[in-house]
Design a protein around this motif. Sequence first.
Motif, PDB file in Angstrom:
ATOM      1  N   GLN A   1     -47.352  14.583  15.170  1.00  0.00           N
ATOM      2  CA  GLN A   1     -47.012  13.941  13.908  1.00  0.00           C
ATOM      3  C   GLN A   1     -47.786  12.638  13.809  1.00  0.00           C
ATOM      4  N   MET A   2     -48.523  12.484  12.702  1.00  0.00           N
ATOM      5  CA  MET A   2     -49.484  11.383  12.617  1.00  0.00           C
ATOM      6  C   MET A   2     -49.415  10.659  11.288  1.00  0.00           C
ATOM      7  N   GLN A   3     -49.772   9.407  11.307  1.00  0.00           N
ATOM      8  CA  GLN A   3     -49.921   8.527  10.172  1.00  0.00           C
ATOM      9  C   GLN A   3     -48.606   8.329   9.418  1.00  0.00           C
ATOM     10  N   ASN A   4     -48.718   7.826   8.203  1.00  0.00           N
ATOM     11  CA  ASN A   4     -47.548   7.341   7.483  1.00  0.00           C
ATOM     12  C   ASN A   4     -46.792   8.458   6.776  1.00  0.00           C
ATOM     13  N   GLY A   5     -45.583   8.164   6.405  1.00  0.00           N
ATOM     14  CA  GLY A   5     -44.686   9.142   5.809  1.00  0.00           C
ATOM     15  C   GLY A   5     -43.682   9.611   6.833  1.00  0.00           C
ATOM     16  N   ASN A   6     -42.432   9.808   6.418  1.00  0.00           N
ATOM     17  CA  ASN A   6     -41.378  10.252   7.333  1.00  0.00           C
ATOM     18  C   ASN A   6     -41.638  11.693   7.752  1.00  0.00           C
ATOM     19  N   LYS A   7     -42.032  11.897   8.984  1.00  0.00           N
ATOM     20  CA  LYS A   7     -42.262  13.232   9.520  1.00  0.00           C
ATOM     21  C   LYS A   7     -41.055  13.593  10.382  1.00  0.00           C
ATOM     22  N   THR A   8     -40.239  14.500   9.938  1.00  0.00           N
ATOM     23  CA  THR A   8     -39.033  14.874  10.667  1.00  0.00           C
ATOM     24  C   THR A   8     -39.120  16.319  11.114  1.00  0.00           C
ATOM     25  N   LEU A   9     -39.017  16.587  12.374  1.00  0.00           N
ATOM     26  CA  LEU A   9     -39.032  17.943  12.911  1.00  0.00           C
ATOM     27  C   LEU A   9     -37.741  18.199  13.669  1.00  0.00           C
ATOM     28  N   ASN A  10     -37.054  19.284  13.380  1.00  0.00           N
ATOM     29  CA  ASN A  10     -35.886  19.715  14.147  1.00  0.00           C
ATOM     30  C   ASN A  10     -36.170  21.117  14.652  1.00  0.00           C
ATOM     31  N   LEU A  11     -36.483  21.277  15.920  1.00  0.00           N
ATOM     32  CA  LEU A  11     -36.938  22.545  16.485  1.00  0.00           C
ATOM     33  C   LEU A  11     -35.934  23.058  17.498  1.00  0.00           C
TER      34      LEU A  11
ATOM     35  N   VAL B   1     -45.335  27.865  19.889  1.00  0.00           N
ATOM     36  CA  VAL B   1     -45.141  27.145  18.635  1.00  0.00           C
ATOM     37  C   VAL B   1     -46.163  26.021  18.555  1.00  0.00           C
ATOM     38  N   ASP B   2     -46.904  25.934  17.477  1.00  0.00           N
ATOM     39  CA  ASP B   2     -47.911  24.898  17.294  1.00  0.00           C
ATOM     40  C   ASP B   2     -47.674  24.249  15.937  1.00  0.00           C
ATOM     41  N   ILE B   3     -47.284  22.998  15.884  1.00  0.00           N
ATOM     42  CA  ILE B   3     -46.910  22.321  14.648  1.00  0.00           C
ATOM     43  C   ILE B   3     -47.685  21.013  14.530  1.00  0.00           C
ATOM     44  N   ILE B   4     -48.289  20.772  13.394  1.00  0.00           N
ATOM     45  CA  ILE B   4     -48.941  19.495  13.112  1.00  0.00           C
ATOM     46  C   ILE B   4     -48.446  19.003  11.761  1.00  0.00           C
ATOM     47  N   GLN B   5     -47.924  17.803  11.691  1.00  0.00           N
ATOM     48  CA  GLN B   5     -47.548  17.168  10.431  1.00  0.00           C
ATOM     49  C   GLN B   5     -48.267  15.830  10.357  1.00  0.00           C
ATOM     50  N   ARG B   6     -49.026  15.616   9.277  1.00  0.00           N
ATOM     51  CA  ARG B   6     -49.862  14.424   9.236  1.00  0.00           C
ATOM     52  C   ARG B   6     -50.123  13.952   7.809  1.00  0.00           C
TER      53      ARG B   6
ATOM     54  N   SER C   1     -41.257  17.638   6.313  1.00  0.00           N
ATOM     55  CA  SER C   1     -40.096  17.946   7.135  1.00  0.00           C
ATOM     56  C   SER C   1     -40.177  19.401   7.570  1.00  0.00           C
ATOM     57  N   ALA C   2     -39.787  19.720   8.784  1.00  0.00           N
ATOM     58  CA  ALA C   2     -39.790  21.099   9.274  1.00  0.00           C
ATOM     59  C   ALA C   2     -38.540  21.340  10.098  1.00  0.00           C
ATOM     60  N   THR C   3     -37.818  22.391   9.803  1.00  0.00           N
ATOM     61  CA  THR C   3     -36.677  22.818  10.616  1.00  0.00           C
ATOM     62  C   THR C   3     -36.943  24.239  11.063  1.00  0.00           C
ATOM     63  N   ILE C   4     -37.052  24.492  12.334  1.00  0.00           N
ATOM     64  CA  ILE C   4     -37.517  25.783  12.849  1.00  0.00           C
ATOM     65  C   ILE C   4     -36.578  26.273  13.945  1.00  0.00           C
ATOM     66  N   THR C   5     -36.140  27.519  13.844  1.00  0.00           N
ATOM     67  CA  THR C   5     -35.372  28.152  14.913  1.00  0.00           C
ATOM     68  C   THR C   5     -36.028  29.483  15.240  1.00  0.00           C
ATOM     69  N   LEU C   6     -36.416  29.714  16.464  1.00  0.00           N
ATOM     70  CA  LEU C   6     -37.021  30.965  16.903  1.00  0.00           C
ATOM     71  C   LEU C   6     -36.138  31.597  17.970  1.00  0.00           C
TER      72      LEU C   6
ATOM     73  N   THR D   1     -43.155  35.787  20.313  1.00  0.00           N
ATOM     74  CA  THR D   1     -43.149  35.229  18.965  1.00  0.00           C
ATOM     75  C   THR D   1     -44.169  34.098  18.887  1.00  0.00           C
ATOM     76  N   ASP D   2     -44.838  33.975  17.751  1.00  0.00           N
ATOM     77  CA  ASP D   2     -45.828  32.925  17.541  1.00  0.00           C
ATOM     78  C   ASP D   2     -45.580  32.261  16.196  1.00  0.00           C
ATOM     79  N   LEU D   3     -45.659  30.951  16.146  1.00  0.00           N
ATOM     80  CA  LEU D   3     -45.606  30.203  14.895  1.00  0.00           C
ATOM     81  C   LEU D   3     -46.683  29.134  14.917  1.00  0.00           C
ATOM     82  N   PHE D   4     -47.501  29.066  13.876  1.00  0.00           N
ATOM     83  CA  PHE D   4     -48.484  28.004  13.719  1.00  0.00           C
ATOM     84  C   PHE D   4     -48.257  27.376  12.354  1.00  0.00           C
ATOM     85  N   LEU D   5     -47.795  26.153  12.317  1.00  0.00           N
ATOM     86  CA  LEU D   5     -47.460  25.470  11.070  1.00  0.00           C
ATOM     87  C   LEU D   5     -48.229  24.162  10.964  1.00  0.00           C
ATOM     88  N   THR D   6     -48.941  23.981   9.862  1.00  0.00           N
ATOM     89  CA  THR D   6     -49.596  22.708   9.576  1.00  0.00           C
ATOM     90  C   THR D   6     -49.137  22.216   8.212  1.00  0.00           C
TER      91      THR D   6
END
Length: 259
Positions: free
Chosen positions: A184-194, A203-208, A214-219, A225-230
């Motif tokens: 999670q990079m730079q400005n802005g509220n980046k909230t992840l609940n994994l 699981v590969d997640i980038i928020q920038r 915001s990302a809420t993820i349950t696997l 299983t694979d998840l790639f989220l940008t």
Amino acid sequence: MVSLSLSSFVKAGDEHNHIHIDQVQGGDNFHLTIDQIGYENLIRFSFNHDDNTVDILQSGNNMYIGYTDAWGSGYNWGGDLDGLRNEVDIRQKCSLTSCNETDFQFHIWGDDNEVVFGQGYENNNSLTPNWNYDGTEPGGNFVRLDIHGDDNKFKGSQKQDSSSIEHSIIANIYADNTDVYVKQMQNGNKTLNLTVYSDWSEVDIIQRKNGAHSATITLQGTQPTDLFLTQTGNTTQTYNLTQNCVTSGGCSVSVTQGN
């Protein structure tokens, strides 16, 4: 054998730093190195035994690494690291005189886990990162992590440029062979609940950028299983996934939002 290397540097006339360590039920080959630079910093740590390795760097003021607000010290039930061959590398850096409690709270419990994390730094999906630091880090990040058992890896990193904006990660991983990378990079509220309670997940997640993503993820599941989220860009992006994968070939999801 236990090796402890502690250092804490405080400017004359400033308030103190504090390091608190409890060791439970013997030592084995535990290695702990702490560098704490600045003032009004706090590290609380309780651990158990076996071949664990922990390296901690905390540079800045008014910063905290320790057991979580949710359950407090794990001293009475085995420690906030516990056992076997875990490796943890935690580092936090803040460039302001008064940092907004850049925080790392954790509870790791057994087997061959590796946790690498940086707040104020950038980690590009590596267990041995270069720890990129841009010199402007106001703090205010927050992580709360649970990992129980088996061959999990968690890598991480959160960094920003504005003192008025906070990133946040809450992660629960109680599974086999899981590899999770979060950036999670730079400005802005980046909230992840994994939450990952599954076998063989990746699981590969980038928020920038500036969007308050915001990302809420349950696997969950018994197959790969694979998840790639940008999520990127200056417009807020939101993603919510709940997956229970039991197919013979496994599951794969790839999502890109923003630009």
